[in-house]
Scaffold this motif. Sequence first.
Motif, PDB file in Angstrom:
ATOM      1  N   THR A 185       7.507  23.373  -7.620  1.00 41.93           N
ATOM      2  CA  THR A 185       7.090  22.003  -7.906  1.00 41.93           C
ATOM      3  C   THR A 185       8.131  20.986  -7.430  1.00 41.93           C
ATOM      4  OG1 THR A 185       8.082  22.184 -10.097  1.00 41.93           O
ATOM      5  CG2 THR A 185       5.718  22.656  -9.906  1.00 41.93           C
ATOM      6  N   SER A 186       9.140  21.457  -6.728  1.00 44.90           N
ATOM      7  CA  SER A 186      10.164  20.535  -6.228  1.00 44.90           C
ATOM      8  C   SER A 186       9.691  19.892  -4.915  1.00 44.90           C
ATOM      9  CB  SER A 186      11.495  21.256  -6.016  1.00 44.90           C
ATOM     10  OG  SER A 186      11.348  22.300  -5.094  1.00 44.90           O
ATOM     11  N   VAL A 187      10.089  18.646  -4.738  1.00 44.68           N
ATOM     12  CA  VAL A 187       9.643  17.857  -3.592  1.00 44.68           C
ATOM     13  C   VAL A 187      10.455  18.216  -2.361  1.00 44.68           C
ATOM     14  CG1 VAL A 187       9.437  15.517  -2.695  1.00 44.68           C
ATOM     15  CG2 VAL A 187       8.957  15.972  -5.109  1.00 44.68           C
ATOM     16  N   GLU A 188       9.737  18.497  -1.266  1.00 43.03           N
ATOM     17  CA  GLU A 188      10.414  18.764   0.006  1.00 43.03           C
ATOM     18  C   GLU A 188      10.605  17.453   0.779  1.00 43.03           C
ATOM     19  OE1 GLU A 188       9.606  21.222   4.130  1.00 43.03           O
ATOM     20  OE2 GLU A 188       8.742  21.992   2.277  1.00 43.03           O
ATOM     21  N   THR A 189       9.542  16.707   0.970  1.00 44.47           N
ATOM     22  CA  THR A 189       9.625  15.415   1.648  1.00 44.47           C
ATOM     23  C   THR A 189       8.565  14.458   1.107  1.00 44.47           C
ATOM     24  OG1 THR A 189       8.185  16.240   3.404  1.00 44.47           O
ATOM     25  CG2 THR A 189      10.535  16.233   3.866  1.00 44.47           C
ATOM     26  N   ASP A 190       8.835  13.171   1.275  1.00 48.86           N
ATOM     27  CA  ASP A 190       7.879  12.119   0.924  1.00 48.86           C
ATOM     28  C   ASP A 190       7.508  11.370   2.198  1.00 48.86           C
ATOM     29  OD1 ASP A 190       7.773  12.543  -1.807  1.00 48.86           O
ATOM     30  OD2 ASP A 190       9.465  11.220  -2.228  1.00 48.86           O
ATOM     31  N   TYR A 191       6.222  11.041   2.303  1.00 51.39           N
ATOM     32  CA  TYR A 191       5.736  10.272   3.449  1.00 51.39           C
ATOM     33  C   TYR A 191       5.065   9.000   2.944  1.00 51.39           C
ATOM     34  CZ  TYR A 191       6.246  14.716   5.930  1.00 51.39           C
ATOM     35  OH  TYR A 191       6.735  15.865   6.464  1.00 51.39           O
ATOM     36  N   LEU A 192       5.307   7.908   3.637  1.00 55.91           N
ATOM     37  CA  LEU A 192       4.606   6.664   3.370  1.00 55.91           C
ATOM     38  C   LEU A 192       3.625   6.424   4.517  1.00 55.91           C
ATOM     39  CD1 LEU A 192       7.514   4.396   2.124  1.00 55.91           C
ATOM     40  CD2 LEU A 192       5.716   5.440   0.765  1.00 55.91           C
ATOM     41  N   LEU A 193       2.345   6.383   4.186  1.00 59.76           N
ATOM     42  CA  LEU A 193       1.309   6.188   5.198  1.00 59.76           C
ATOM     43  C   LEU A 193       0.637   4.843   4.975  1.00 59.76           C
ATOM     44  CD1 LEU A 193      -0.368   9.715   5.138  1.00 59.76           C
ATOM     45  CD2 LEU A 193       1.312   8.865   6.758  1.00 59.76           C
ATOM     46  N   SER A 194       0.323   4.178   6.060  1.00 59.59           N
ATOM     47  CA  SER A 194      -0.413   2.918   5.995  1.00 59.59           C
ATOM     48  C   SER A 194      -1.804   3.146   6.574  1.00 59.59           C
ATOM     49  CB  SER A 194       0.299   1.835   6.801  1.00 59.59           C
ATOM     50  OG  SER A 194       1.578   1.600   6.262  1.00 59.59           O
ATOM     51  N   LEU A 195      -2.824   2.895   5.773  1.00 57.20           N
ATOM     52  CA  LEU A 195      -4.210   3.074   6.204  1.00 57.20           C
ATOM     53  C   LEU A 195      -4.791   1.700   6.541  1.00 57.20           C
ATOM     54  CD1 LEU A 195      -6.604   5.003   6.608  1.00 57.20           C
ATOM     55  CD2 LEU A 195      -7.210   4.593   4.224  1.00 57.20           C
ATOM     56  N   TYR A 196      -5.192   1.541   7.795  1.00 54.10           N
ATOM     57  CA  TYR A 196      -5.759   0.279   8.265  1.00 54.10           C
ATOM     58  C   TYR A 196      -7.270   0.415   8.370  1.00 54.10           C
ATOM     59  CZ  TYR A 196      -0.901  -0.468   9.551  1.00 54.10           C
ATOM     60  OH  TYR A 196       0.467  -0.576   9.517  1.00 54.10           O
ATOM     61  N   GLU A 197      -7.954  -0.700   8.195  1.00 55.41           N
ATOM     62  CA  GLU A 197      -9.419  -0.694   8.263  1.00 55.41           C
ATOM     63  C   GLU A 197      -9.899  -1.936   9.005  1.00 55.41           C
ATOM     64  OE1 GLU A 197     -13.079  -1.441   5.217  1.00 55.41           O
ATOM     65  OE2 GLU A 197     -11.368  -0.306   4.453  1.00 55.41           O
ATOM     66  N   ARG A 198     -10.872  -1.735   9.878  1.00 55.10           N
ATOM     67  CA  ARG A 198     -11.525  -2.830  10.591  1.00 55.10           C
ATOM     68  C   ARG A 198     -13.023  -2.649  10.452  1.00 55.10           C
ATOM     69  NH1 ARG A 198      -7.354  -4.376   9.928  1.00 55.10           N
ATOM     70  NH2 ARG A 198      -5.753  -5.086  11.343  1.00 55.10           N
ATOM     71  N   ASN A 199     -13.756  -3.774  10.392  1.00 52.91           N
ATOM     72  CA  ASN A 199     -15.210  -3.749  10.251  1.00 52.91           C
ATOM     73  C   ASN A 199     -15.845  -4.648  11.292  1.00 52.91           C
ATOM     74  OD1 ASN A 199     -15.869  -2.286   7.560  1.00 52.91           O
ATOM     75  ND2 ASN A 199     -14.112  -3.581   7.106  1.00 52.91           N
ATOM     76  N   VAL A 200     -16.952  -4.193  11.824  1.00 52.43           N
ATOM     77  CA  VAL A 200     -17.770  -4.995  12.726  1.00 52.43           C
ATOM     78  C   VAL A 200     -19.162  -5.031  12.113  1.00 52.43           C
ATOM     79  CG1 VAL A 200     -18.736  -5.211  15.049  1.00 52.43           C
ATOM     80  CG2 VAL A 200     -16.433  -4.301  14.748  1.00 52.43           C
ATOM     81  N   GLN A 201     -19.672  -6.243  11.883  1.00 52.45           N
ATOM     82  CA  GLN A 201     -20.990  -6.393  11.256  1.00 52.45           C
ATOM     83  C   GLN A 201     -22.012  -6.820  12.303  1.00 52.45           C
ATOM     84  OE1 GLN A 201     -21.968  -9.764   8.588  1.00 52.45           O
ATOM     85  NE2 GLN A 201     -22.203  -8.149   7.050  1.00 52.45           N
ATOM     86  N   ILE A 202     -23.080  -6.027  12.412  1.00 58.50           N
ATOM     87  CA  ILE A 202     -24.161  -6.369  13.327  1.00 58.50           C
ATOM     88  C   ILE A 202     -25.417  -6.625  12.506  1.00 58.50           C
ATOM     89  CG2 ILE A 202     -23.259  -5.237  15.374  1.00 58.50           C
ATOM     90  CD1 ILE A 202     -24.809  -2.777  14.712  1.00 58.50           C
ATOM     91  N   VAL A 203     -26.246  -7.545  12.971  1.00 62.20           N
ATOM     92  CA  VAL A 203     -27.452  -7.927  12.231  1.00 62.20           C
ATOM     93  C   VAL A 203     -28.667  -7.805  13.133  1.00 62.20           C
ATOM     94  CG1 VAL A 203     -26.297  -9.464  10.604  1.00 62.20           C
ATOM     95  CG2 VAL A 203     -27.079 -10.362  12.772  1.00 62.20           C
ATOM     96  N   ASN A 204     -29.828  -7.690  12.492  1.00 56.21           N
ATOM     97  CA  ASN A 204     -31.122  -7.594  13.181  1.00 56.21           C
ATOM     98  C   ASN A 204     -31.125  -6.505  14.242  1.00 56.21           C
ATOM     99  OD1 ASN A 204     -32.013  -9.764  11.632  1.00 56.21           O
ATOM    100  ND2 ASN A 204     -31.265 -11.245  13.129  1.00 56.21           N
ATOM    101  N   VAL A 205     -30.715  -5.309  13.846  1.00 56.23           N
ATOM    102  CA  VAL A 205     -30.656  -4.166  14.758  1.00 56.23           C
ATOM    103  C   VAL A 205     -31.959  -3.401  14.650  1.00 56.23           C
ATOM    104  CG1 VAL A 205     -29.345  -2.125  15.403  1.00 56.23           C
ATOM    105  CG2 VAL A 205     -28.212  -4.000  14.248  1.00 56.23           C
TER     106      VAL A 205
END
Length: 198
Positions: A119-139
Amino acid sequence: MQATSGIIRNLLGRKSKGLLTVKISEIKALGGAVSTSNWRHFQSSAVLNEGLGLGEPTDPEVPLYDAINIQVKGYDFAILEKFAKYVHNTADRVGLEVEDSWGTPCKNLKVTKLKPESTSVETDYLLSLYERNVQIVNVSASLLPIFVNIVEASIPAGVTMRVHPHLPEHTEIRYVPDLQLKELKTQLQDMRDSKEKK
């Protein structure tokens, strides 16, 4: 063959007496290459439609989606931003109506790797999750799967894509809360409560 059927549809939209009045020479004059076997098939189906009283063939109505979000997520900002731009440009090229595109605030994740069988920690990672959205209408329902297949064929490694209908919470999550404003509002509310008690 597709060009020929498009020319034939244009000719039929002229309010002619029927399909039999359209001549091969008229189609050739408009620049269509006509194969006689295709023309015979089209002409015989027109005669059959007229004989049954069905009239001229019409295109069926295709249902439309109101607002669809194409949501892309990834850990590499540059790749995700470029892919979101590709989705937007592809939608424009295909003829879809892009109403909006936006990015949501970055989510920071802490990942802990443990040592094997402990249960001992070997390494820690910091991750950044990015998100982008494109909205389309009347498809149209027939064009959306084609568009999704085109975009899916180009997804880079490490990027995920979801296609879903637009919901009100998708609009709310895109704004970063102003913590200072929230703090001032709570202080103002406390001051009002203290005045009411007096």
